[in-house]
Design a protein around this motif. Structure first.
Motif, mmCIF file in Angstrom:
data_model
loop_
_atom_site.group_PDB
_atom_site.id
_atom_site.type_symbol
_atom_site.label_atom_id
_atom_site.label_comp_id
_atom_site.label_asym_id
_atom_site.label_seq_id
_atom_site.Cartn_x
_atom_site.Cartn_y
_atom_site.Cartn_z
ATOM 1 N N TRP A 11 0.828 -1.212 0.000
ATOM 2 C CA TRP A 11 0.000 0.000 0.000
ATOM 3 C C TRP A 11 0.858 1.255 0.000
ATOM 4 C CZ3 TRP A 11 -4.894 0.053 -1.224
ATOM 5 C CH2 TRP A 11 -5.660 -1.090 -1.018
ATOM 6 N N LEU A 14 1.783 3.394 -3.108
ATOM 7 C CA LEU A 14 0.879 4.428 -3.622
ATOM 8 C C LEU A 14 1.319 5.829 -3.214
ATOM 9 C CD1 LEU A 14 -2.652 2.866 -3.094
ATOM 10 C CD2 LEU A 14 -1.481 3.288 -5.248
ATOM 11 N N LEU A 51 -4.776 14.653 -5.895
ATOM 12 C CA LEU A 51 -4.385 13.251 -5.999
ATOM 13 C C LEU A 51 -3.645 12.792 -4.730
ATOM 14 C CD1 LEU A 51 -4.168 10.693 -7.768
ATOM 15 C CD2 LEU A 51 -1.974 11.588 -8.565
ATOM 16 N N SER A 52 -2.804 13.651 -4.179
ATOM 17 C CA SER A 52 -2.089 13.316 -2.947
ATOM 18 C C SER A 52 -3.059 13.084 -1.796
ATOM 19 C CB SER A 52 -1.120 14.434 -2.576
ATOM 20 O OG SER A 52 -0.123 14.564 -3.537
ATOM 21 N N LEU A 55 -4.854 9.672 -2.387
ATOM 22 C CA LEU A 55 -3.987 8.512 -2.155
ATOM 23 C C LEU A 55 -3.574 8.380 -0.697
ATOM 24 C CD1 LEU A 55 -1.772 8.501 -5.354
ATOM 25 C CD2 LEU A 55 -3.643 6.974 -4.769
#
Length: 71
Positions: A11, A14, A51-52, A55
């Motif tokens: 994970w 990512l 996006l950060s 995620l």
């Protein structure tokens, strides 16, 4: 005694794109294409920030220890 399952470390991969993408300035240091009047440089930075956040939330939820909410 029960053993707690450890979250998979896969994970954490990512987290690499939102860390590396803003550092690649030569790839997005330009004005075109524009989006709603914003030059590419600015909307790329905004997209990286969103996006950060997404995620980071996914990784947090996937790797957190589950237990009582009052701990």
């Amino acid at each position: 005694m029960t053993r707690r399952a450890r979250p998979s470390r896969i994970w954490y991969l990512l987290l690499v794109p939102p860390t590396v993408a803003p550092l690649l300035t030569p790839l997005y240091n330009r004005l075109e294409p524009t989006l709603w009047g914003l030059p590419f440089f600015y909307w790329w930075q905004l997209m990286c920030a969103v996006l950060s956040m997404v995620l980071l939330t996914v990784v947090h939820l996937a790797t957190r220890e589950r237990g009582p909410a009052w701990k």
